[in-house]
Scaffold this active site. Structure first.
Site, PDB file in Angstrom:
ATOM      1  N   HIS A   9      37.794  38.014  48.231  1.00 46.75           N
ATOM      2  CA  HIS A   9      38.959  38.855  48.360  1.00 46.75           C
ATOM      3  C   HIS A   9      38.651  40.255  48.912  1.00 46.75           C
ATOM      4  CE1 HIS A   9      37.751  41.656  45.155  1.00 46.75           C
ATOM      5  NE2 HIS A   9      37.286  40.630  44.457  1.00 46.75           N
ATOM      6  N   HIS A 143      36.013  34.802  44.695  1.00 45.18           N
ATOM      7  CA  HIS A 143      35.135  35.989  44.167  1.00 45.18           C
ATOM      8  C   HIS A 143      33.905  35.896  44.269  1.00 45.18           C
ATOM      9  CE1 HIS A 143      39.141  37.144  42.054  1.00 45.18           C
ATOM     10  NE2 HIS A 143      39.320  35.925  42.108  1.00 45.18           N
TER      11      HIS A 143
END
Length: 202
Positions: A9, A143
């Site tokens: 992200h 992530h």
């Protein structure tokens, strides 16, 4: 052959404020993060025949995926297996940015109830990769720790041995896979852009 493009992200408020969080609806992207997501979306347009875009349900990842999807004309599909590491008692904990908390846990100097194990992240990321192997080219927004965990599995490294794997915000990690997760070959790891050399190996 399946191309799996993992994207960490883009920069979120939690990154700037150095806060660990697995909360689903907190810590949106910063203005810089939105710019990062737009830039990586333009890079991803260089990859032909992307069929699906998957995303962690965590806000910062889903916002990143949405910006990418708008550029590519694909609606993100939420997949829980891509979620942030379960942080237990460390959720919303402010850190110094050095990763010292990980070392303290590994050295058993810090005990954290509810922290998701490295093996747990590997298992769910393995399961995700296995489930998309019939696709042609897909993007998965996740992530740092979950992506790093699966890469460490491919490299046969444990958590501390994989310490040096660097995955900046909005970076690109590409795997080229045959019929099993074990067959995946790393094409690029934490890259900010897709060069002609990288594209020639896809």
């Amino acid at each position: 052959m399946t191309l799996i493009v993992f994207i960490r992200h883009a920069q979120a408020v939690s990154n700037v404020n150095k806060i660990l969080s697995d909360d689903q609806n907190q810590y949106p992207l910063t203005d810089e993060g939105r710019s990062q997501a737009k830039n990586v979306a333009k890079e991803l347009k260089k990859i032909p025949k992307i069929t699906k875009l998957y995303s962690s349900p965590i806000l910062r990842a889903y916002q990143t995926a949405t910006i990418i999807g708008e550029e590519l004309g694909i609606v993100p599909i939420i997949d829980e297996r891509l979620r942030e590491r379960g942080l237990g008692e460390l959720n919303n904990y402010r850190i110094d940015g050095s990763g010292e908390w990980r070392l303290k846990i590994i050295r058993r100097e810090l005990t954290v109830k509810g922290l998701e194990s490295w093996d747990s992240m590997i298992r769910r990321m393995y399961d995700f990769v296995k489930s998309v192997l019939l696709e042609e080219s897909i993007i998965a927004v996740s992530h740092y720790d979950p992506i790093r965990a699966f890469i460490s599995y491919l490299l046969e490294l444990d958590e501390i041995s994989a310490w040096g794997i660097s995955l900046p915000n909005a970076s690109i990690t590409i795997l080229k896979c045959k019929d099993t997760p074990e067959s995946c070959k790393i094409i690029t790891l934490g890259s900010p852009i897709l060069t002609n050399e990288i594209l020639s190996r896809l």
